[in-house]
Design an enzyme around this catalytic site. Structure first.
Site, short mmCIF file in Angstrom:
data_model
loop_
_atom_site.label_atom_id
_atom_site.label_comp_id
_atom_site.label_asym_id
_atom_site.label_seq_id
_atom_site.Cartn_x
_atom_site.Cartn_y
_atom_site.Cartn_z
N HIS A 38 0.84 -1.21 0.00
CA HIS A 38 0.00 0.00 0.00
C HIS A 38 0.88 1.26 0.00
O HIS A 38 0.60 2.22 -0.71
CB HIS A 38 -0.87 0.05 1.26
CG HIS A 38 -1.85 -1.08 1.41
ND1 HIS A 38 -1.73 -2.01 2.40
CD2 HIS A 38 -2.96 -1.39 0.71
CE1 HIS A 38 -2.74 -2.87 2.31
NE2 HIS A 38 -3.50 -2.51 1.30
N LEU A 202 3.03 -9.16 -0.84
CA LEU A 202 2.44 -8.62 0.38
C LEU A 202 0.93 -8.55 0.21
O LEU A 202 0.42 -8.18 -0.84
CB LEU A 202 3.00 -7.24 0.69
CG LEU A 202 4.49 -7.16 0.99
CD1 LEU A 202 4.85 -5.75 1.45
CD2 LEU A 202 4.91 -8.17 2.05
P1 AMP Z 1 -6.56 -3.48 -0.47
O1 AMP Z 1 -6.36 -2.73 0.80
O2 AMP Z 1 -6.22 -4.93 -0.41
O3 AMP Z 1 -7.89 -3.20 -1.10
O4 AMP Z 1 -5.49 -2.87 -1.48
C1 AMP Z 1 -5.46 -1.49 -1.77
C2 AMP Z 1 -4.57 -1.27 -2.96
O5 AMP Z 1 -3.23 -1.72 -2.65
C3 AMP Z 1 -5.02 -2.06 -4.19
O6 AMP Z 1 -4.88 -1.23 -5.34
C4 AMP Z 1 -4.06 -3.22 -4.22
O7 AMP Z 1 -3.85 -3.75 -5.51
C5 AMP Z 1 -2.80 -2.57 -3.68
N1 AMP Z 1 -1.88 -3.60 -3.16
C6 AMP Z 1 -2.18 -4.59 -2.28
N2 AMP Z 1 -1.10 -5.37 -2.08
C7 AMP Z 1 -0.10 -4.87 -2.84
C8 AMP Z 1 1.27 -5.23 -3.07
N3 AMP Z 1 1.82 -6.30 -2.48
N4 AMP Z 1 2.00 -4.47 -3.91
C9 AMP Z 1 1.43 -3.40 -4.53
N5 AMP Z 1 0.17 -3.00 -4.35
C10 AMP Z 1 -0.60 -3.72 -3.53
#
Ligand code: AMP
Length: 306
Positions: A38, A202
């Site tokens: 994130h 992650l």
């Molecule tokens: P989430 O909180 O899981 O909805 O993720 C929020 C944003 O962070 C989304 O755009 C995800 O694709 C991105 N995200 C989650 N994990 C990763 C990661 N390991 N590397 C890059 N972006 C990520």
């Protein structure tokens, strides 16, 4: 100082003030439990825009019956500290009612046992055929929830740039397509996956893994690496390349494969042969935890005269 706001109206006003000062606005939507993945999105937003807004909202409409909405990790205090350290200007932390109206929180609390579509009593976004395969097939309604909440957030904030991770590759493609189809006035920027040193992508859901499951979860990134290796040796068949992923996961006792596919990076349709950059998509269950991973697959140039 970071500002934290819960109300759409106040957030609209804060963004309007930033715009009035001539600032460009960057937006990173999250569900919290923030990790370095994130934060990499936040850092890119910080570099590319003047006023950075991050939302922390565990969106009930994207969780299906029996999924982990209630158990989803939440740690708002730590999230705000991390965002403050990254120089974020504003964190938007709406309640379920603020996003979906009176009574929505009760319906959200019942998700997990009931049907989340109870939360959609009014209009919602149909994300179209891109949402039918892969994650969409296993999690019916998931992308309708994602598309709806992203459309709402983009409407509330009207950012110049909105940053999404390639980690959720199908989500990124669906959001880009929705923004184009609905003429939303933001540009969607895809950001690379951040991994642990051993290769595990992650994810907030990694917090669910026991040490043994954490070891088994490595099968996802291993499967992607194995496929890239076979591609580098000259294999071009989409079926053969996805079979390498499938076999890698099947060899891991602690993992159950949901799907492994080599697809067109825009249409997400399976590819028969790789003639240009493709996408590998993989999803597996590690005990009760579902994990997904993805990688670009770049066929090496054919040798002269080969
Ligand atoms: P989430 O909180 O899981 O909805 O993720 C929020 C944003 O962070 C989304 O755009 C995800 O694709 C991105 N995200 C989650 N994990 C990763 C990661 N390991 N590397 C890059 N972006 C990520």
């Amino acid at each position: 100082m970071i500002e934290r706001l819960d109300s759409k109206e106040e957030v609209r006003q804060a963004v309007a003030e930033a715009r009035h000062e001539g600032k460009t606005v960057g937006f990173v939507p999250t569900m919290g439990a923030l990790h370095a993945g994130h934060l990499s999105l936040v850092q890119t937003a910080r570099k590319r825009t003047d006023f950075v807004v991050v939302s922390v909202f565990v969106n009930p409409t994207q969780f299906g019956p029996g999924e982990d909405f209630a158990a989803y990790p939440r740690d708002l205090e730590s999230d705000i500290e991390l965002l403050e350290a990254e120089g974020v200007d504003l964190v938007f932390t709406p309640s379920v009612e603020e996003m979906y109206g009176p009574g929505a929180a009760g319906a959200a609390a019942r998700t997990g046992s009931a049907d989340t579509s109870a939360l959609f009593t009014g209009a919602s976004i149909d994300p179209g055929s891109l949402a039918e395969r892969w994650e969409g097939e296993i999690r019916p309604g998931h992308f309708r929830g994602v598309a709806t909440v992203v459309a709402k957030l983009l409407n509330i904030l009207r950012p110049d740039l909105a940053f999404f991770g390639e980690k959720d590759y199908q989500q990124l493609v669906i959001v880009k397509r929705m923004v184009r189809d609905l003429d939303l006035p933001s540009l969607v920027v895809g950001c690379p996956i951040i991994r642990d040193a051993d290769g595990l992508a992650l994810s907030s859901r990694n917090a669910y893994l026991s040490p043994a499951e954490r070891a088994a979860a490595m099968t996802l990134s291993r499967a992607l690496d194995a496929t890239a290796e076979v591609l580098a040796w000259g294999e071009r068949s989409g079926q053969a390349l996805s079979a390498v992923m499938r076999e890698t996961v099947e060899a891991e006792d602690g993992a159950v494969l949901d799907y492994a596919a080599v697809v067109d990076p825009e249409t997400l349709e399976p590819l028969e042969a790789l003639t240009r950059t493709a996408r590998a998509l993989i999803a597996a269950r590690i005990g009760p935890t579902r994990l997904i991973d993805t990688a670009a697959l770049q066929p090496p140039p054919r040798e002269e005269g080969a």
